[in-house]
Design an enzyme around this catalytic site. Structure first.
Site, mmCIF file in Angstrom:
data_model
loop_
_atom_site.group_PDB
_atom_site.id
_atom_site.type_symbol
_atom_site.label_atom_id
_atom_site.label_comp_id
_atom_site.label_asym_id
_atom_site.label_seq_id
_atom_site.Cartn_x
_atom_site.Cartn_y
_atom_site.Cartn_z
ATOM 1 N N LYS A 22 30.687 42.035 34.600
ATOM 2 C CA LYS A 22 31.354 40.996 33.797
ATOM 3 C C LYS A 22 31.633 39.751 34.636
ATOM 4 O O LYS A 22 31.346 38.633 34.204
ATOM 5 C CB LYS A 22 32.671 41.578 33.250
ATOM 6 C CG LYS A 22 33.730 40.570 32.897
ATOM 7 C CD LYS A 22 35.001 41.226 32.436
ATOM 8 C CE LYS A 22 36.062 41.448 33.483
ATOM 9 N NZ LYS A 22 36.861 40.276 33.865
ATOM 10 N N ASN A 23 32.182 39.955 35.837
ATOM 11 C CA ASN A 23 32.619 38.802 36.628
ATOM 12 C C ASN A 23 31.467 38.034 37.263
ATOM 13 O O ASN A 23 31.671 36.940 37.801
ATOM 14 C CB ASN A 23 33.647 39.234 37.685
ATOM 15 C CG ASN A 23 34.972 39.600 37.043
ATOM 16 O OD1 ASN A 23 35.192 39.321 35.861
ATOM 17 N ND2 ASN A 23 35.847 40.241 37.791
ATOM 18 N N CYS A 118 49.719 35.188 32.956
ATOM 19 C CA CYS A 118 48.762 36.283 33.111
ATOM 20 C C CYS A 118 49.521 37.541 33.538
ATOM 21 O O CYS A 118 50.445 37.456 34.346
ATOM 22 C CB CYS A 118 47.734 35.903 34.159
ATOM 23 S SG CYS A 118 46.544 37.194 34.477
ATOM 24 N N ARG A 123 48.538 32.685 38.356
ATOM 25 C CA ARG A 123 47.152 32.407 38.742
ATOM 26 C C ARG A 123 46.877 30.918 38.589
ATOM 27 O O ARG A 123 46.285 30.472 37.613
ATOM 28 C CB ARG A 123 46.203 33.260 37.909
ATOM 29 C CG ARG A 123 46.400 34.742 38.194
ATOM 30 C CD ARG A 123 45.540 35.604 37.332
ATOM 31 N NE ARG A 123 44.128 35.499 37.643
ATOM 32 C CZ ARG A 123 43.171 36.062 36.923
ATOM 33 N NH1 ARG A 123 43.486 36.765 35.849
ATOM 34 N NH2 ARG A 123 41.910 35.934 37.254
ATOM 35 N N LEU A 127 43.209 24.840 43.204
ATOM 36 C CA LEU A 127 42.070 24.693 44.128
ATOM 37 C C LEU A 127 40.814 24.214 43.393
ATOM 38 O O LEU A 127 40.012 23.476 43.950
ATOM 39 C CB LEU A 127 41.787 26.027 44.837
ATOM 40 C CG LEU A 127 42.933 26.573 45.700
ATOM 41 C CD1 LEU A 127 42.603 27.969 46.222
ATOM 42 C CD2 LEU A 127 43.203 25.637 46.873
ATOM 43 N N ASP A 309 40.748 44.406 42.400
ATOM 44 C CA ASP A 309 40.382 44.960 41.083
ATOM 45 C C ASP A 309 40.235 46.480 41.089
ATOM 46 O O ASP A 309 39.982 47.082 40.038
ATOM 47 C CB ASP A 309 39.088 44.304 40.567
ATOM 48 C CG ASP A 309 39.306 42.858 40.169
ATOM 49 O OD1 ASP A 309 40.478 42.431 40.076
ATOM 50 O OD2 ASP A 309 38.311 42.139 39.957
ATOM 51 N N ARG A 401 37.646 44.575 27.379
ATOM 52 C CA ARG A 401 37.282 43.298 28.007
ATOM 53 C C ARG A 401 36.379 43.533 29.206
ATOM 54 O O ARG A 401 35.626 42.643 29.589
ATOM 55 C CB ARG A 401 38.550 42.573 28.487
ATOM 56 C CG ARG A 401 39.452 42.145 27.365
ATOM 57 C CD ARG A 401 40.573 41.296 27.881
ATOM 58 N NE ARG A 401 40.050 40.145 28.627
ATOM 59 C CZ ARG A 401 40.800 39.235 29.207
ATOM 60 N NH1 ARG A 401 42.104 39.328 29.117
ATOM 61 N NH2 ARG A 401 40.260 38.241 29.865
HETATM 62 C C1 EPZ Z 1 38.491 36.546 40.019
HETATM 63 O O1 EPZ Z 1 39.642 35.888 39.532
HETATM 64 C C2 EPZ Z 1 38.208 37.681 39.071
HETATM 65 N N1 EPZ Z 1 37.987 37.169 37.737
HETATM 66 C C3 EPZ Z 1 39.378 38.647 39.084
HETATM 67 O O2 EPZ Z 1 39.007 39.742 38.269
HETATM 68 C C4 EPZ Z 1 39.626 39.142 40.510
HETATM 69 O O3 EPZ Z 1 40.780 39.944 40.525
HETATM 70 C C5 EPZ Z 1 39.815 37.955 41.446
HETATM 71 O O4 EPZ Z 1 38.689 37.032 41.334
HETATM 72 C C6 EPZ Z 1 39.951 38.340 42.899
HETATM 73 O O5 EPZ Z 1 38.818 39.028 43.328
HETATM 74 C C7 EPZ Z 1 36.762 36.764 37.402
HETATM 75 O O6 EPZ Z 1 35.830 36.800 38.177
HETATM 76 C C8 EPZ Z 1 36.564 36.288 36.007
HETATM 77 P P1 EPZ Z 1 40.771 34.008 42.795
HETATM 78 P P2 EPZ Z 1 40.048 34.452 40.091
HETATM 79 O O7 EPZ Z 1 40.675 32.570 42.469
HETATM 80 O O8 EPZ Z 1 38.820 33.682 40.360
HETATM 81 C C9 EPZ Z 1 44.896 32.200 44.372
HETATM 82 C C10 EPZ Z 1 39.433 41.516 36.731
HETATM 83 O O9 EPZ Z 1 40.222 42.457 36.540
HETATM 84 N N2 EPZ Z 1 44.460 30.921 43.784
HETATM 85 O O10 EPZ Z 1 39.779 34.581 43.756
HETATM 86 O O11 EPZ Z 1 41.050 33.885 39.175
HETATM 87 C C11 EPZ Z 1 45.159 33.271 43.335
HETATM 88 O O12 EPZ Z 1 46.445 33.161 42.760
HETATM 89 C C12 EPZ Z 1 39.927 40.271 37.363
HETATM 90 O O13 EPZ Z 1 38.233 41.550 36.420
HETATM 91 C C13 EPZ Z 1 45.210 29.786 43.988
HETATM 92 O O14 EPZ Z 1 46.259 29.826 44.634
HETATM 93 O O15 EPZ Z 1 40.743 34.859 41.445
HETATM 94 C C14 EPZ Z 1 44.961 34.531 44.141
HETATM 95 O O16 EPZ Z 1 46.100 34.808 44.888
HETATM 96 C C15 EPZ Z 1 41.275 39.834 37.113
HETATM 97 N N3 EPZ Z 1 44.771 28.603 43.440
HETATM 98 C C16 EPZ Z 1 43.832 34.154 45.100
HETATM 99 O O17 EPZ Z 1 43.834 32.713 45.146
HETATM 100 C C17 EPZ Z 1 43.618 28.527 42.738
HETATM 101 O O18 EPZ Z 1 43.265 27.429 42.290
HETATM 102 C C18 EPZ Z 1 42.451 34.630 44.710
HETATM 103 O O19 EPZ Z 1 42.216 34.338 43.316
HETATM 104 C C19 EPZ Z 1 42.840 29.684 42.543
HETATM 105 C C20 EPZ Z 1 43.288 30.884 43.072
#
Ligand code: EPZ
Length: 421
Positions: A22-23, A118, A123, A127, A309, A401
């Site tokens: 999915k991701n 969320c 989230r 960035l 995850d 989902r």
């Molecule tokens: C992706 O979410 C995945 N979702 C998530 O999958 C997964 O848990 C996550 O990456 C981490 O591996 C999809 O791919 C659709 P991040 P994403 O940006 O991109 C912080 C599932 O169950 N951050 O890598 O939203 C954030 O808060 C899920 O399938 C900022 O601070 O995750 C976190 O602490 C849920 N500012 C860290 O970075 C930003 O602008 C990593 O989040 C973006 C993120």
């Protein structure tokens, strides 16, 4: 509302096929907006999130057709002329924000609703926005929407303060069409980001450093539509390996990518399980009559470390076993809603800050529980498979989902699991 009922304690055996990720599929679907024409994706899992992204692409003007049995998705973006992702969709799926980079890249304009709260914690998308600004986009927030505009995107040097899958993917999708060179430093190396970079390269983008934390992107004027296959879902694969472990069974997952699962394989071995690795399959076995999960210290962190995850599912496994485990979530520090539900099944887990302290218990006992998010749902299913008696899991819409036909797959392996409506 749908519920899942599991009669626990059954051994599993056999082979299960892992679906497409999915991701990986979601950003790749969004990136089809960068071109005019027909993108064909194979091995696309039949999931609600895929339908939500298809719906969003249709709102933008794409023609999207899905063949669920063949897992083929056709996206024709020839007539796209709208650049908005409405609140109604973004609030149901945060990954809707993935259209922002491609819309900026193709039209120089995107109007995307800010995602709201969320279940797994805060989230932010700061960035993503910082990256777009660095490429020259003007960003305004109005009535809950982010309006990004750029006459022309110009390549730049962007350092991400934190490794972020979403920000890396989104900014990369815009940068492939920017004028000049963009360098993305401290970018995420998750296999799903690599899959997107490879997809964009096949479309004609010029990206080097793929698979590393430094991506160098030479912008191009035009890309071409292509056909590509979605990589296997490493999180579904890990979930099924844990299903084998928690039920003390031997099972084989096929059509997976073992090299994406190194940290998971390592941790399951540390717990005392045997894993046989093939080219695209993994077999988990145990010689023991009783589950003998050994305690672990585990911290989630960006790839190639242990994935957030799979934190909930691993916690379910460690809840039954010997000794005390410590599980720290460094990615989403509040991702512990499953703990109180696992405790309802008899687990002994305490949470302080971003750490779960797990005292292994001899057994779990079935009870009604409630799923709070996608991976929490999977953890409760795993716990239910091992628990004595009946476990009833409500709010399982989260499951659809991200896990394709999970109850059918588990039933085929011998689990006593059914969905009631
Ligand atoms: C992706 O979410 C995945 N979702 C998530 O999958 C997964 O848990 C996550 O990456 C981490 O591996 C999809 O791919 C659709 P991040 P994403 O940006 O991109 C912080 C599932 O169950 N951050 O890598 O939203 C954030 O808060 C899920 O399938 C900022 O601070 O995750 C976190 O602490 C849920 N500012 C860290 O970075 C930003 O602008 C990593 O989040 C973006 C993120």
């Amino acid at each position: 509302m749908d519920k899942i009922i599991i009669k626990g304690g059954k051994k599993l055996s056999g082979t299960v096929r892992i679906s497409g990720a999915k991701n990986a599929a979601l950003p790749i679907m969004a990136s089809s907006l960068l071109v005019e024409g027909r993108t064909v994706l194979t091995n696309v899992p039949n999931l609600i999130d895929i339908r939500t992204m298809s719906h969003l692409l249709r709102i933008i003007g794409a023609k999207v057709e899905y063949e669920p049995d063949a897992h083929i998705l056709n996206i024709d973006t020839s007539n796209c002329s709208f650049w908005e992702a409405p609140y109604e969709l973004v609030k149901t799926m945060r990954a809707s924000t993935y259209v922002m980079g491609p819309l900026l890249g193709r039209f120089g304009k995107a109007n995307v609703s800010f995602p709201g709260g969320c279940a797994i914690g805060q989230r932010p998308i700061d960035l993503h926005l910082k990256g777009f600004r660095k490429l020259g986009a003007n960003i305004r927030v109005e009535r809950g929407y982010i309006l990004a505009e750029a006459k022309e995107l110009i390549g730049n040097h962007i350092y991400f303060d934190k490794s972020s899958v979403g920000a890396t993917a989104n900014v990369m999708m815009a940068a492939v069409k920017a004028q000049g060179t963009t360098i993305l430093e401290n970018s995420a190396c998750e296999p799903e980001v690599t899959a997107l970079a490879e997809f964009l390269t096949k479309m004609g983008a010029k990206i080097s450093g793929i698979g590393t934390s430094k991506l160098i992107i030479q912008g191009v004027k035009a890309l071409k539509p292509i056909t590509a296959e979605i990589i296997p879902d490493r999180i579904e694969a890990g979930t099924f390996l844990i299903a084998g472990a928690i039920t003390n069974s031997e099972l084989t997952i096929i059509d997976c990518e073992p090299k994406h699962l190194s940290s998971v394989i390592e941790k399951l071995r540390e717990c005392g399980y045997k894993l046989g690795i093939g080219e695209n399959n993994i077999t988990i076995t145990t010689n023991n009559q009783q589950p003998t999960t050994k305690p672990l210290m585990v911290s989630t962190a960006p790839y190639p470390d242990f994935p957030t995850d799979l934190q909930a599912q691993l916690t379910a496994l460690l809840s039954i076993g010997q000794g005390e485990s410590i599980i720290k979530d460094n990615i989403f520090p509040e991702r512990f809603m499953h703990i109180s539900e696992l405790n309802r099944l008899g687990a002994n887990i305490k949470v302080k800050d971003n750490i779960a302290y797990v005292k292994g218990v001899e057994k779990l006992i079935g009870a009604p529980v409630m799923a709070t998010d996608l991976r929490a749902s999977a953890a409760l299913i795993l716990a239910g498979l091992a628990a004595e008696g009946e476990t009833e899991i409500s709010r399982i819409y989260h499951l659809d989902r991200g896990y394709e036909k999970i109850e059918q797959k588990l039933s085929k392996l011998g689990a006593d699991i059914k969905r009631i409506y």
